[in-house]
Each structure stands twice: as C-alpha cells, then as structure tokens.
Design an enzyme around this catalytic site. Structure first.
Site, mmCIF file in Angstrom:
data_model
loop_
_atom_site.group_PDB
_atom_site.id
_atom_site.type_symbol
_atom_site.label_atom_id
_atom_site.label_comp_id
_atom_site.label_asym_id
_atom_site.label_seq_id
_atom_site.Cartn_x
_atom_site.Cartn_y
_atom_site.Cartn_z
ATOM 1 N N SER A 117 -0.932 7.132 0.518
ATOM 2 C CA SER A 117 -1.690 6.352 1.496
ATOM 3 C C SER A 117 -1.196 6.608 2.926
ATOM 4 C CB SER A 117 -1.517 4.859 1.178
ATOM 5 O OG SER A 117 -0.138 4.533 1.204
ATOM 6 N N GLU A 128 -0.062 14.410 3.456
ATOM 7 C CA GLU A 128 -1.409 14.480 2.847
ATOM 8 C C GLU A 128 -1.814 13.053 2.520
ATOM 9 O OE1 GLU A 128 -3.151 17.199 2.447
ATOM 10 O OE2 GLU A 128 -1.647 18.753 2.800
ATOM 11 N N CYS A 130 -8.645 11.539 -3.123
ATOM 12 C CA CYS A 130 -8.500 11.427 -1.670
ATOM 13 C C CYS A 130 -9.755 11.962 -0.988
ATOM 14 C CB CYS A 130 -7.263 12.167 -1.199
ATOM 15 S SG CYS A 130 -7.192 13.855 -1.790
HETATM 16 P P1 NAD Z 1 0.947 5.280 -2.288
HETATM 17 O O1 NAD Z 1 1.053 5.543 -0.842
HETATM 18 O O2 NAD Z 1 0.978 3.872 -2.754
HETATM 19 O O3 NAD Z 1 2.150 6.031 -3.060
HETATM 20 C C1 NAD Z 1 2.320 7.428 -2.981
HETATM 21 C C2 NAD Z 1 3.764 7.782 -3.226
HETATM 22 O O4 NAD Z 1 4.570 7.384 -2.110
HETATM 23 C C3 NAD Z 1 4.400 7.111 -4.447
HETATM 24 O O5 NAD Z 1 5.197 8.066 -5.115
HETATM 25 C C4 NAD Z 1 5.254 6.007 -3.823
HETATM 26 O O6 NAD Z 1 6.357 5.632 -4.613
HETATM 27 C C5 NAD Z 1 5.722 6.696 -2.556
HETATM 28 N N1 NAD Z 1 6.132 5.817 -1.445
HETATM 29 C C6 NAD Z 1 5.555 4.681 -1.028
HETATM 30 N N2 NAD Z 1 6.182 4.210 0.078
HETATM 31 C C7 NAD Z 1 7.173 5.077 0.366
HETATM 32 C C8 NAD Z 1 8.154 5.169 1.398
HETATM 33 N N3 NAD Z 1 8.246 4.256 2.360
HETATM 34 N N4 NAD Z 1 8.994 6.221 1.399
HETATM 35 C C9 NAD Z 1 8.915 7.167 0.442
HETATM 36 N N5 NAD Z 1 8.006 7.146 -0.562
HETATM 37 C C10 NAD Z 1 7.146 6.113 -0.602
HETATM 38 O O7 NAD Z 1 -0.398 6.009 -2.791
HETATM 39 P P2 NAD Z 1 -1.160 5.917 -4.196
HETATM 40 O O8 NAD Z 1 -1.787 4.586 -4.354
HETATM 41 O O9 NAD Z 1 -0.280 6.426 -5.298
HETATM 42 O O10 NAD Z 1 -2.299 7.032 -4.004
HETATM 43 C C11 NAD Z 1 -3.527 6.807 -3.377
HETATM 44 C C12 NAD Z 1 -3.514 7.277 -1.941
HETATM 45 O O11 NAD Z 1 -3.094 8.639 -1.871
HETATM 46 C C13 NAD Z 1 -4.884 7.247 -1.299
HETATM 47 O O12 NAD Z 1 -4.760 6.784 0.012
HETATM 48 C C14 NAD Z 1 -5.306 8.711 -1.314
HETATM 49 O O13 NAD Z 1 -6.268 9.057 -0.355
HETATM 50 C C15 NAD Z 1 -4.010 9.395 -1.080
HETATM 51 N N6 NAD Z 1 -4.032 10.785 -1.522
HETATM 52 C C16 NAD Z 1 -4.105 11.765 -0.557
HETATM 53 C C17 NAD Z 1 -4.187 13.093 -0.948
HETATM 54 C C18 NAD Z 1 -4.299 14.189 0.073
HETATM 55 O O14 NAD Z 1 -4.057 15.332 -0.279
HETATM 56 N N7 NAD Z 1 -4.644 13.907 1.316
HETATM 57 C C19 NAD Z 1 -4.160 13.429 -2.301
HETATM 58 C C20 NAD Z 1 -4.058 12.419 -3.248
HETATM 59 C C21 NAD Z 1 -3.995 11.080 -2.834
#
Ligand code: NAD
Length: 504
Positions: free
Chosen positions: A237, A258, A292
C-alpha cells in the site's frame, strides 16, 4: 483435519517443507477460501532476522565474484524447478490468496517467465563506452552488483513479486532477503523450498544467498532500517511505501517502491465495444478486484454510455462467484473481513456522493468465516469521495465524458499513477493518449485493460504509486551500481575542461 489442511500438508510434503515450518508457530494462517486456519507458522525474532541479514551480506561477497552467466545458471535451474512444481505452487496460491485456479497457475507461470528473462539478461548486463574529450583516454561505465536486496511483498501476488525481484537481483550478483506478507507465509515457505532445490542442483551456492523472514511489519521495519541492505524493494500500500521510502532515504539507501493504483480505462466513441466489455470484465472483476492494476474507474464517452453500461451491468449480474478450489467460478473470495468492510464502507460513501450502486453484496459460498462478494458497478455523477481512493476490492466506478481532453484530465486527476488504458480505433486518439500530454501512468495500454502485464516490460507507476520499476526492460539497473571509469593509457596528464595545474 479439513480437506484444505490436508491439501496444505500434502503440498508441503511433496515440496520437502518440514512440518515444523508450518505448525506450532505464532502466526495463524487463514485461507480466504473458507476462512479456516490452515497453519501456524513460526515467526523470526529480531535476533534471528539479524542473523539472516548478516548471512546475506556475507553471501553477497562471494556471489558478486561469480560470473554473471554462471549466476544465470542458478536462475535457469530455479525456473525448471518452478516448471516441475507449477501445479503444486499454483494450488497453494489459490489456497492462501484465494485466486481462481488459472490465476494461481498464471502467477507461477509469471515466475517461470521472469526466470527465463533473467537467464538471458545474465549475458547482457551491458555498460557503455563513451567518447573521451582527452587524448589517449577511454571513458566507460560498468554495472556492478549492489549488495543484499530486501524484498517486501504484498498478499495479492504472494510469489510473483518475489520472483520479479529475486531473478533479476540474483543474476545481477546480489543476495536477497524476503519479507513476505504476513497473510501469505505458506507460499513463501514453498517458494523458498523450491529455491533450495535449485541451489542444491547448482552446487556451491553461498549460505544465506536467499534469506526468508516470516513476520509482520515490525520485521519489515528492521529490514528497512538495516544499512547492510542497500536496496529495499517494497510492494504494498501507499501507506506502507510512505513509511518505507522515508526510512530508506534517511540512510541513503535505494528504494524501489511498487505501491497502490487507482487505474482507469477510457472508452471512446470508436471503441470496439464487444472487446471492451470483455477487457473491462477481466480488468475490474478478475482476482476479485485485488490486483494493484485492477480497473477501478471506467470513463465512458456519452455517445456509447447507454450502449455499454447496461451490457456491463448484465455481465456483472451474471458473473460466477465461488470457491477457487471446488468450482470454476471466475471470482473468488476477498482476502479477509477487513477487506470486506472496506468495500462496504466505500459503497456507502459512494451512495452518499450520489452514486448508483449495482452489486457489491455478500455471497454465501463457504459460511460466515469467508468473504465472497458480487463485484460492484457504481455509476458516479462526478469523480469524488471514494473514487479518488484505492479500495482493494471489486468496485468499478463509471463516469461519463464528452471530450478526450476531459477524459484524460479525469483519468490523471488522482494521486496514484500505476496503470491505464484506452479503447479506441482512432489513431489520433490513440497517439494523443500515449503522448507526453496523455496518460501520466507508468503503464498506458491500448485496446486492452490496465491489468495483466507481461514480464518483458518495466512494471511500475508514478506519483503515489512510488516511481519504482521492476521486471523487464532495463529494470535490472535498479539492482546494480553504475561505475564510471576514465582510463588514461597515455604518458601525459591532460585535465578535463582544459584546466591547468602544473606542479613542475
Ligand atoms: P500492505 O501495505 O498492507 O503490506 C505489504 C507488505 O508491507 C507486507 O509484507 C507488510 O508486512 C509490509 N509492511 C507494512 N508496513 C511496513 C513498514 N512500515 N515497514 C516495512 N514493511 C511493512 O499491502 P497489502 O494489503 O499486502 O497489499 C495490497 C496493496 O499492495 C495494494 O495497495 C496494492 O495496490 C499494492 N500492490 C502494489 C503492487 C505494485 O506493483 N504497484 C503490486 C501488488 C500490490
């Protein structure tokens, strides 16, 4: 033991993952297919994470000296192991992320494709030679390995995102440390076991070359703050990216971000509407709206609105929603209850902003612990409220436009900049859309939806999507350091720009 628990056990047995890796731990893993807990995975402690990072930093010192084409051999073997185990890993993706079977398999195919790409790349990490202004001098640039690459991944592409980063980083001479989503540790354990098989076949892989950190955001933060990890590639996110980007910048590391998207398609008067309909259906409802690149905003010309939108509503009404494991439904479950609640809140907000909602209700497939929904189509009077946000669920907002300039402005008038597309058979509209004054997104497609990218192109987006690029094209440069070399093969010392500094 339920049939899914049995399935998980059998898949892990075949992949050689020991029971201790997925039982008795503190992290409860739920399958969104039924909502039941299927495993308890041990999480790493901060001290264990430190050891993994230290070991990856040491492995890098060895791996960077291995010739790149030989490094490519490891990735070739990884691709082969993935080919041999495509069905097993694909099924685990369906169990853990709730993807329908063809999408679970497609995700593993994407891993195989990026391995093939990276093997070729291992012989093509080209630098430039540049004309020097000084006599008997040569100017060139080379690309060297960077170090340990931290990979933080999201739940919705639990394994493909690792492979986009891992395959490139490994041929580039880097070691890798993976912090998968806490919602999808099982596919990470399986992938790590497959990597170990490839490493064994390769022989002589330095210990710690590929590390795995199972845990939550706290472990992610530890990885992000560690200066032994010069590159952090983080997918998730925008909220997460804002924290990670800031933390990496503070220590002058390199971040490949990303993040979230709010992707739009424009349907012009000349569009092939049959094709548009199919593309919109996949783009907006595929993966239950949890890509995404999912299509979230459809911007339709007023002259075709009343033809396209009623047909679209019919498709929405008829789409099959069901278990990815026991039916051939096209739409599987949402990942969890929080996701369902976020979707309902957005629909309430859309209605309050004057939206006309069709669909969006809960569908009982596997009882109260799982969250299946009928995808929602919402006709909006204006681009306001929830339309400006990414709700990670199948909601398609439909807007009307009259001029292409207006449509492009609407499309670009959000903070995210990941993917976009136009449906047109008019060459002027097409060129305007992909011109410098057109779509401001990292991906701008024509006559296909915004999702379902191939690995050959660079993947990523602008603005609050983070600006990172992964996968194909020259995204490999993000995993290497550029070094400029000026070589003087003469016997005099001319200085650049004609500067004189004669000391006798
Ligand atoms: P999320 O942000 O909740 O978690 C993603 C990852 O980040 C997890 O492994 C989590 O443990 C880690 N994380 C969270 N906070 C952190 C911090 N402060 N420091 C380090 N790591 C941390 O996302 P989600 O719910 O798993 O996935 C959905 C989101 O991902 C959507 O917004 C989607 O658009 C995005 N996404 C983007 C892409 C892209 O390529 N642009 C691809 C896939 C998903």
């Amino acid at each position: 033991m339920s049939s899914i628990q049995h399935d998980v056990k059998s898949i892990f047995h075949k992949l050689g993952v020991p029971e201790s890796a997925y039982t008795g731990g503190t992290l409860a893993v739920r399958t969104p297919v039924t909502g039941e807990i299927v495993a308890h995975v041990p999480e790493v402690t901060a001290a264990q994470a430190d050891t993994v990072i230290a070991s990856a930093a040491e492995a890098f010192k060895v791996w960077r000296t291995v010739p790149a084409p030989r490094r490519g051999e490891l990735v070739r073997l990884l691709g082969n192991v993935l080919r041999d185990n495509k069905e097993l890993l694909g099924r685990l993706v369906s169990i853990e992320a709730g993807k329908v079977v063809s999408e679970g398999l497609g995700e593993v195919q994407e891993m195989i494709d990026i391995c093939d790409f990276a093997v070729g790349l291992s012989r093509q990490l080209y630098g430039l030679t540049i004309q020097s202004e000084r006599p008997e001098h040569r100017l060139m640039e080379q690309w060297h390995p960077m170090g340990a690459v931290g990979i933080i991944s999201a739940f919705n592409f639990p394994v493909a995102v690792w492979s986009w980063n891992a395959a490139l980083a490994l041929v580039c001479g880097d070691s890798i440390i993976w912090k998968p989503s806490e919602k999808t540790p099982l596919t990470a354990l399986a992938t790590q076991a497959l990597f170990e098989k490839a490493a064994e076949a390769f022989g002589g892989v330095p210990a710690g070359l590929s590390g795995l950190l199972i845990g939550g955001a706290d472990i992610g933060r530890q990885l992000v703050d560690d200066s032994r990890v010069p590159v952090i590639s983080a997918t998730g996110s925008t909220r997460m990216g804002r924290a990670v980007g800031g933390a990496v910048a503070r220590r002058f590391g390199r971040a490949i971000l990303e993040l979230g998207g709010n992707n739009a398609s424009i349907v012009t008067p000349s569009a092939d509407l049959d094709m548009t309909l199919r593309a919109v259906a996949f783009g907006a409802m595929g993966t239950a709206g949890q890509r995404c690149t999912t299509l979230r905003r459809l911007i339709v010309h007023s002259s075709v609105y009343d033809t396209l939108v009623p047909r679209l509503k019919q498709v929405y009404g008829a789409i099959s929603v069901g278990s990815p494991l026991t039916s051939d439904a096209l739409v599987g479950p949402l990942i969890d209850e929080a996701s369902f609640n976020a979707m309902q809140e957005s629909l309430v907000a859309a209605k309050a902003a004057g939206g006309a909602v069709c669909g969006g209700e809960r569908v009982d497939v596997n009882g109260a612990a799982s969250f299946y929904v009928r995808p929602a189509l919402v006709e909006m009077p204006a681009q306001t409220g929830p339309v400006l946000e990414e709700t990670f669920a199948p909601i398609l907002y439909v807007l009307k436009y009259d001029t292409l300039e207006e449509a492009i402005a609407l499309q670009n008038d959000v903070v995210q900049g990941l993917s976009s597309s136009i449906f047109t058979t008019d060459v002027r509209e097409l060129e305007q859309y992909i011109s410098a004054a057109g779509s401001d997104c990292g991906i701008a497609n024509v006559n296909i939806g915004p999702s379902g990218a191939e690995i050959g192109g660079a993947f990523g987006g602008e603005k609050e999507t983070g600006g990172g690029r992964e996968s194909g094209s020259d995204a490999w440069k993000g995993y290497m350091r550029r070094q400029t070399n000026t070589v003087n093969y003469g016997r005099t010392l001319p200085l650049a720009q004609g500067v004189k500094f004669d000391v006798g």
